[in-house]
Design an enzyme around this catalytic site. Structure first.
Site, PDB file in Angstrom:
ATOM      1  CG  LEU A   1      -1.867  -1.113   1.202  1.00  0.00           C
ATOM      2  CD1 LEU A   1      -2.677  -0.985   2.886  1.00  0.00           C
ATOM      3  CD2 LEU A   1      -3.032  -1.055   0.095  1.00  0.00           C
ATOM      4  CG  ASP A   2       0.525   4.447  -2.971  1.00  0.00           C
ATOM      5  OD1 ASP A   2       1.351   3.609  -3.418  1.00  0.00           O
ATOM      6  OD2 ASP A   2      -0.468   4.730  -3.832  1.00  0.00           O
ATOM      7  NE  ARG A   3       4.957   9.080   2.571  1.00  0.00           N
ATOM      8  CZ  ARG A   3       4.417  10.255   2.867  1.00  0.00           C
ATOM      9  NH1 ARG A   3       3.783  10.336   4.130  1.00  0.00           N
ATOM     10  NH2 ARG A   3       4.316  11.204   1.921  1.00  0.00           N
TER      11      ARG A   3
END
Length: 514
Positions: free
Chosen positions: A126-128
């Protein structure tokens, strides 16, 4: 950090090298850090124009201030030691792997340090800025098996998002190809030459008080930023998305319908303005010998002429302007807090004492230690502000030519490793203009007028933590399902009816305020 020059680094100036190989900071920061003497090549201080050669040993020392992350803890929602997996709920703002300035505040590091897992292997990423369900394998064998299910498209993925505006009640499916046009920013746009992407959206409810809608999102493909870009394209960007939802970058329509695709090779990007340093506040006079380096030509990363180099297609003038604005916004928000994020090689020039001649703590005055009167007794060579060093370490860290920043460095000239380099006395560098609270406020008006908020090691003014909603975006990986298993998290707190969040002027300027 110690590394040896990679082949693609050979025969390149080190400033040009680091500013293109590493995306975490601006060129102005890298130039400032190199001129401060924090990097050595083969034991000699490297200046911005130093050429990197085959076999060079590059050493860099920094004093890090990791960016803030949310205080919401990581939650383990399932654990099966026999199957060698754990399922977690990742809070937004925490990157999965150590990257850039994030080390301790990364998911892998937290799982190993705080939860005691010896080795973990991520399956889905997942993106930050994105929160939600993540499947973590405890062995490489198990990770490979589960990764194959994601690659083969057998995993049904469901997300929750909160977007701006009143989303249609009927189900909406978007099938628009996505293309990465700037790898440094990770920016994606809808483009016919991009990869096929499909997302289905269904409105869960509309909140009239905040003019936002909470959506159930099902991505049928797994493209980077797919949900964010598709929502932006149809005119309902994620409500607090700093990249795809800012009207100052995309215009009043926030990128609805996409950007112009007509190439404009002659279009010049917006002027790229380097950010001011906290060490040189407005109207402050700083000694040229203490703070400047030889005037050099501007690098492409500094004036924005490198925009489009990493794009697989020619960019339009509109796309070039958007990337330029996003770069500038990133530097404005992040670089001011990092200008003094370095350890000077001339450590002896920094007084290890925290009090001045009158006994007042210098941190309460916002003074740089070089402004203090020289002590009656010289500082012992082994005494440093940050850590004890051996003679060999001191010799390899000492700047050359009496620390004249204008000197030309030959990192490949023969040296005498047995020679002991004396530490720099305090009066060898002309004093800097005192850094006062009023000066800092001119650079960053958001800095609270509390004189005690200074790092005790580097004297960096500690900026206030951002509002929680600026640490993450309203996008949550809610559920993953196959024929054999299914895992899901609780709905995110921001998906509740009546939820109101605090905002800042930067970002989504018409979002509701609390």
């Amino acid at each position: 950090m110690v590394t040896f020059a990679k082949e693609r680094w050979w025969n390149r100036e080190i400033l040009e090298l680091v500013s293109t190989e590493f995306r975490d900071r601006s060129v102005e920061y890298y130039r400032y850090a190199l001129e401060s003497g924090v990097t050595t090549i083969n034991g000699k201080v490297a200046r911005p124009g130093t050429i990197v050669r085959n076999g060079d040993r590059i050493e860099n020392i920094v004093h890090r201030h990791e960016p803030p992350v949310t205080s919401v803890p990581i939650k383990i929602i399932h654990r099966d030691d026999e199957l060698e997996i754990i399922v977690i709920d990742k809070p937004g703002s925490i990157p999965v792997h150590a990257t850039g300035r994030y080390t301790k505040n990364s998911l892998i590091e937290i799982l190993q340090t705080d939860f005691g897992f010896k080795k973990v292997f991520t399956v889905n990423r997942l993106d930050r800025l994105t929160s939600g369900c993540m499947i973590i394998a405890l062995s490489s064998r198990r990770a490979k098996l589960i990764c194959e299910e994601f690659v083969n498209g057998t995993v049904k993925k469901e997300y929750i998002a909160r977007c701006l505006g009143e989303f249609p009640e009927e189900e909406v499916t978007v099938e628009e190809p996505l293309l990465t046009v700037d790898r440094q920013m990770g920016l994606n746009i809808v483009h016919p030459d991009g990869k096929y992407a499909k997302t289905t959206f269904r409105r869960m409810f509309y909140d009239e008080g905040t003019n936002t809608s909470v959506l159930h999102c099902q991505p049928w493909t797994g493209r980077s930023h797919q949900i964010r870009v598709h929502l932006q394209f149809i005119g309902y960007p994620i409500a607090n998305d700093p990249v795809y939802g800012d009207s100052k970058v995309w215009g009043p329509n926030r990128g609805k319908g996409g950007v112009s695709l007509i190439p404009q090779s002659q279009a010049a990007p917006d002027i790229y303005y380097p950010m001011p340093s906290l060490i040189t506040p407005k109207n402050a006079s700083v000694s040229p010998t203490a703070m400047t380096a030889p005037v050099r030509s501007v690098l492409p990363r500094e004036d924005g002429t490198d925009i489009g180099i990493s794009s697989p297609v020619p960019l339009s003038g509109e796309a070039i302007g958007i990337i330029s604005k996003l770069r500038r916004m990133k530097d404005e928000e992040e670089d001011n807090s990092r200008w003094r994020d370095v350890i000077f090689r001339a450590k002896a020039a920094l007084s290890p004492k925290m009090t001045g001649a009158d006994g007042i703590d210098i941190r309460t005055l916002g003074l740089h230690p070089r402004n203090l009167p020289q002590p009656q007794h010289p500082i012992p060579p082994e005494s440093t502000l940050f850590r004890q060093e051996s003679e060999s370490e001191q010799a390899s860290c000492a700047p050359n030519d009496d620390h004249n920043p204008d000197s030309v460095v030959d990192a490949h000239a023969p040296s005498n490793p047995s020679a002991k380099v004396a530490p720099l006395p305090i009066n060898a560098v002309e004093p800097l203009t005192p850094l006062k609270i009023d000066d800092i406020s001119q650079v960053n008006p958001d800095l609270p007028p509390d004189p005690a908020l200074f790092c005790p090691e580097c004297y960096l003014p500690l900026l206030p933590d951002p509002k929680p909603e600026r640490l993450f975006i309203f996008l949550h990986a809610w559920k993953y399902t196959t024929k054999e298993w299914s895992f899901k998290t609780d709905l995110p707190f921001w998906a509740a009816k009546g939820y109101v969040w605090a905002t800042e002027e930067k970002g989504c300027d018409d979002a509701p305020t609390s």
